[in-house]
Design an enzyme around this catalytic site. Structure first.
Site, PDB file in Angstrom:
ATOM      1  N   SER A 189       0.834  -1.206   0.000  1.00  0.00           N
ATOM      2  CA  SER A 189       0.000   0.000   0.000  1.00  0.00           C
ATOM      3  C   SER A 189       0.868   1.255   0.000  1.00  0.00           C
ATOM      4  O   SER A 189       0.606   2.215  -0.732  1.00  0.00           O
ATOM      5  CB  SER A 189      -0.926   0.020   1.223  1.00  0.00           C
ATOM      6  OG  SER A 189      -1.764  -1.101   1.219  1.00  0.00           O
ATOM      7  N   GLN A 199       0.574  -8.931  -6.542  1.00  0.00           N
ATOM      8  CA  GLN A 199       0.102 -10.314  -6.723  1.00  0.00           C
ATOM      9  C   GLN A 199       0.997 -11.119  -7.656  1.00  0.00           C
ATOM     10  O   GLN A 199       0.963 -12.347  -7.644  1.00  0.00           O
ATOM     11  CB  GLN A 199      -1.327 -10.321  -7.286  1.00  0.00           C
ATOM     12  CG  GLN A 199      -2.379  -9.864  -6.310  1.00  0.00           C
ATOM     13  CD  GLN A 199      -2.642 -10.861  -5.192  1.00  0.00           C
ATOM     14  OE1 GLN A 199      -2.496 -12.069  -5.347  1.00  0.00           O
ATOM     15  NE2 GLN A 199      -3.009 -10.362  -4.033  1.00  0.00           N
ATOM     16  N   ALA A 225       6.142  -8.345   0.662  1.00  0.00           N
ATOM     17  CA  ALA A 225       6.697  -9.648   1.042  1.00  0.00           C
ATOM     18  C   ALA A 225       5.652 -10.659   1.495  1.00  0.00           C
ATOM     19  O   ALA A 225       5.794 -11.857   1.245  1.00  0.00           O
ATOM     20  CB  ALA A 225       7.744  -9.461   2.141  1.00  0.00           C
ATOM     21  N   CYS A 263     -16.754  -5.757   0.652  1.00  0.00           N
ATOM     22  CA  CYS A 263     -15.428  -5.160   0.673  1.00  0.00           C
ATOM     23  C   CYS A 263     -14.986  -5.018   2.123  1.00  0.00           C
ATOM     24  O   CYS A 263     -15.766  -5.199   3.053  1.00  0.00           O
ATOM     25  CB  CYS A 263     -15.385  -3.856  -0.104  1.00  0.00           C
ATOM     26  SG  CYS A 263     -15.945  -2.444   0.790  1.00  0.00           S
TER      27      CYS A 263
HETATM   28  C1  LIG Z   1      -2.130  -7.061  -0.945  1.00  0.00           C
HETATM   29  C2  LIG Z   1      -2.130  -6.069  -2.048  1.00  0.00           C
HETATM   30  C3  LIG Z   1      -1.750  -4.740  -1.846  1.00  0.00           C
HETATM   31  C4  LIG Z   1      -1.429  -4.194  -0.467  1.00  0.00           C
HETATM   32  O1  LIG Z   1      -0.227  -4.685   0.037  1.00  0.00           O
HETATM   33  P1  LIG Z   1       0.056  -4.528   1.604  1.00  0.00           P
HETATM   34  O2  LIG Z   1       1.463  -4.991   1.772  1.00  0.00           O
HETATM   35  O3  LIG Z   1      -0.915  -5.446   2.283  1.00  0.00           O
HETATM   36  O4  LIG Z   1      -0.131  -3.105   1.960  1.00  0.00           O
HETATM   37  C5  LIG Z   1      -1.723  -3.890  -2.925  1.00  0.00           C
HETATM   38  N1  LIG Z   1      -2.039  -4.312  -4.145  1.00  0.00           N
HETATM   39  C6  LIG Z   1      -2.413  -5.583  -4.404  1.00  0.00           C
HETATM   40  C7  LIG Z   1      -2.729  -5.996  -5.793  1.00  0.00           C
HETATM   41  C8  LIG Z   1      -2.473  -6.502  -3.362  1.00  0.00           C
HETATM   42  O5  LIG Z   1      -2.851  -7.746  -3.615  1.00  0.00           O
END
Ligand SMILES: *Cc1c(COP(=O)(O)O)cnc(C)c1O
Length: 397
Positions: free
Chosen positions: A75, A182, A203, A328
Site C-alpha cells: 500500500s 500479486q 513480502a 469489501c
Molecule cells: C495485498 C495487495 C496490496 C497491499 O499490500 P500490503 O502490503 O498489504 O499493503 C496492494 N495491491 C495488491 C494488488 C495486493 O494484492
C-alpha cells in the site's frame, strides 16, 4: 506444511512466512540489532545484510540495487509511486491513467489526488478483466504524466499486457507504474525488458513477513520523498529500516524466484483441476477472470442463486478458508468493484468465491473441496426461491 491446520485457500490475502525466511530474520532481532546507519561495527554488520537483501530484490526484478526502495508494504509503495510522481511532475501535467479494477491502495490514492486538482482516467476492462492497450493509447493527452496499471488482479487473477503498455508509455515519455503485489513470486518479471518505471511489491504475498515491501524506481524517475526525516533509502524514504523485514523479504524473493517455474506449474495444475471439477459439478457457475492469462493460483467463481458470505461461513465450518468478492473490507455490502467492472450484475457478483492456491495446498485439498463445496452450494440454493423456478433449465450464467 510448517504446521498449518485446515485448508487454506486465501493466498491472495496473505501467505505464511516460510521457515527458512523466518530463520534468516531471527538474528536481526537479537545479536544483529545495530542501526544500519551507524558507523561502528554493530551498524556496519547490519548494513551489509541490508545491502544483500537489496541485491536479491534487484536480481529478481532485473533492476539495479540502487533502484530498490524498501517501504512498509504494498500500500505504501502504491501511494508513494502515484503521489510521488504526481507532485514531482505537476509542472508537466496533471493527468493520470489507471483502470477501474485496481487495488484500493491505488484507487483511493487516485481519488485523493482528484481532490488535489489532478485528473484521473479510470479505464474500463473487458469481460475477462483485461485492459485494452488501444484504450490506454487513446486516453493519453499532452497533460498525462503517469500510467499506473496493475500487473495482475488480486480478485480475478487476470494478467495485463504489461510489456505492451510499458512500451507505449516509454514511447510517449510517460511514467509507467505497475502494482505487481500479486505477480511477484508467481510470474517472471523483468523491469527493463517490460519497460517498467516503477513497481510495487509486498513480502507477505510471497511467503515473507508482513509490513515490508518495495518500490522499484527506475534511475532518473522524478518523484518526491514520501517520508521526510533522516537519510535512509538514499534520502528518499526516511526512518530506521525494518531490518528483520528487509532480510526476510530478500530471502523470500530469492526463494520464490529459484522455484518459480516449478511451483507455478504445480499450483496451476491444482488450480485447473479445481476449476474443471467445480464447473463440471456445479451448474449455474461462472469462472471469473481470463481463462489463460491469469495467476497460477487464482480461481474465482460466481455461483448463481447463493450469497457469497453464507458460502464462506459454510466453508469455514468445514475448515476451508476462501474469500468472497461480494463484501469489501469496509464491511459494506456493495459487491466488489472488480466483479462489477467485468460486467457482473450485483446479484451474481454477490454469489462469488475466490479460492487462491499456494504452497500449502495439495491434491487432497482439491479433492476435499470438490467433495464439500458442491453440497454446500446445493444446500444454500435450496433456500433460494429463485432457484426453484429455474432448476432443470439453461445452466449457463
Ligand atoms: C495485498 C495487495 C496490496 C497491499 O499490500 P500490503 O502490503 O498489504 O499493503 C496492494 N495491491 C495488491 C494488488 C495486493 O494484492
Amino acid at each position: 506444511m510448517d504446521g498449518i491446520r485446515g485448508i487454506y485457500m486465501d493466498h491472495a490475502a496473505t501467505t505464511y512466512t516460510k521457515r527458512e525466511v523466518l530463520e534468516e530474520m531471527l538474528p536481526f532481532f537479537t545479536e544483529y540489532f545495530g542501526n544500519p546507519s551507524s558507523i561502528h561495527k554493530f551498524g556496519r554488520d547490519v548494513r551489509k545484510h541490508v545491502d544483500t537483501a537489496r541485491e536479491r530484490v534487484a536480481k529478481a526484478l532485473g533492476a539495479d540495487p540502487s533502484e530498490i526502495y524498501f517501504t512498509a508494504g504494498g500500500s505504501e509503495a502504491d501511494n508513494w509511486a502515484v503521489k510521488g510522481t504526481a507532485y514531482a511532475n505537476k509542472s508537466k501535467g496533471n493527468h493520470i491513467i489507471t483502470t477501474n479494477i485496481e487495488h484500493h491502495a491505488l484507487l483511493h490514492t487516485c481519488e485523493y489526488l482528484e481532490k488535489e486538482g489532478f485528473e484521473v482516467t479510470y479505464l474500463p476492462v473487458d469481460e475477462y478483466g483485461l485492459v485494452s492497450v488501444e484504450d490506454v493509447k487513446n486516453a493519453i493527452t499532452d497533460k498525462t504524466i503517469l500510467i499506473s496499471i496493475m500487473y495482475a488482479n488480486n480478485e480475478i487473477g487476470t494478467i495485463q499486457p504489461i510489456e505492451e503498455i510499458g512500451k507505449l508509455a516509454r514511447e510517449k515519455g510517460i511514467y509507467f507504474h505497475t502494482d505487481a503485489v500479486q505477480a511477484v513470486g508467481s510470474v517472471k518479471i523483468d523491469v527493463k525488458e517490460q519497460n517498467i518505471d516503477m513497481l510495487s511489491l509486498s513480502a507477505h504475498k510471497f511467503y515473507g513477513p508482513k509490513g515490508i515491501g518495495v518500490l522499484y524506481v527506475r534511475k532518473g524517475v522524478k518523484l518526491i520523498n514520501f517520508v521526510h526525516g533522516g537519510g535512509q533509502e538514499r534520502g528518499r524514504r526516511a526512518g530506521t529500516e525494518n531490518v528483520p523485514g528487509i532480510i526476510g523479504l530478500g530471502k523470500a524473493i530469492e526463494l520464490a524466484n529459484e522455484n518459480l517455474e516449478e511451483s507455478s506449474k504445480r499450483i496451476m495444475g491444482l488450480r485447473d483441476k479445481l476449476i474443471k471439477g467445480l464447473m463440471d459439478k456445479i451448474p449455474y457457475t461462472r469462472l471469473n477472470g481470463h481463462p489463460v492469462k491469469r495467476l497460477p493460483g487464482n480461481a474465482n467463481f460466481s455461483f448463481q442463486y447463493i450469497e457469497g458470505e453464507s458460502l464462506l461461513l459454510n466453508l469455514d465450518m468445514k475448515g476451508i478458508a476462501g474469500s468472497s468478492g461480494s463484501a469489501c473490507t469496509s464491511g459494506s455490502l456493495d459487491p466488489s468493484h472488480v466483479l462489477l467492472a467485468i460486467g457482473l450484475s450485483h446479484e451474481i457478483a454477490h454469489g462469488s468465491l475466490r479460492l487462491s492456491l499456494g504452497a500449502v495446498n495439495t491434491e487432497e485439498d482439491i479433492d476435499y473441496v470438490l467433495e464439500v463445496l458442491p453440497e454446500i452450494v446445493e444446500r444454500l440454493r435450496q433456500m433460494s426461491p429463485l432457484y426453484e423456478k429455474v432448476k432443470g433449465g439453461n445452466t449457463n450464467v
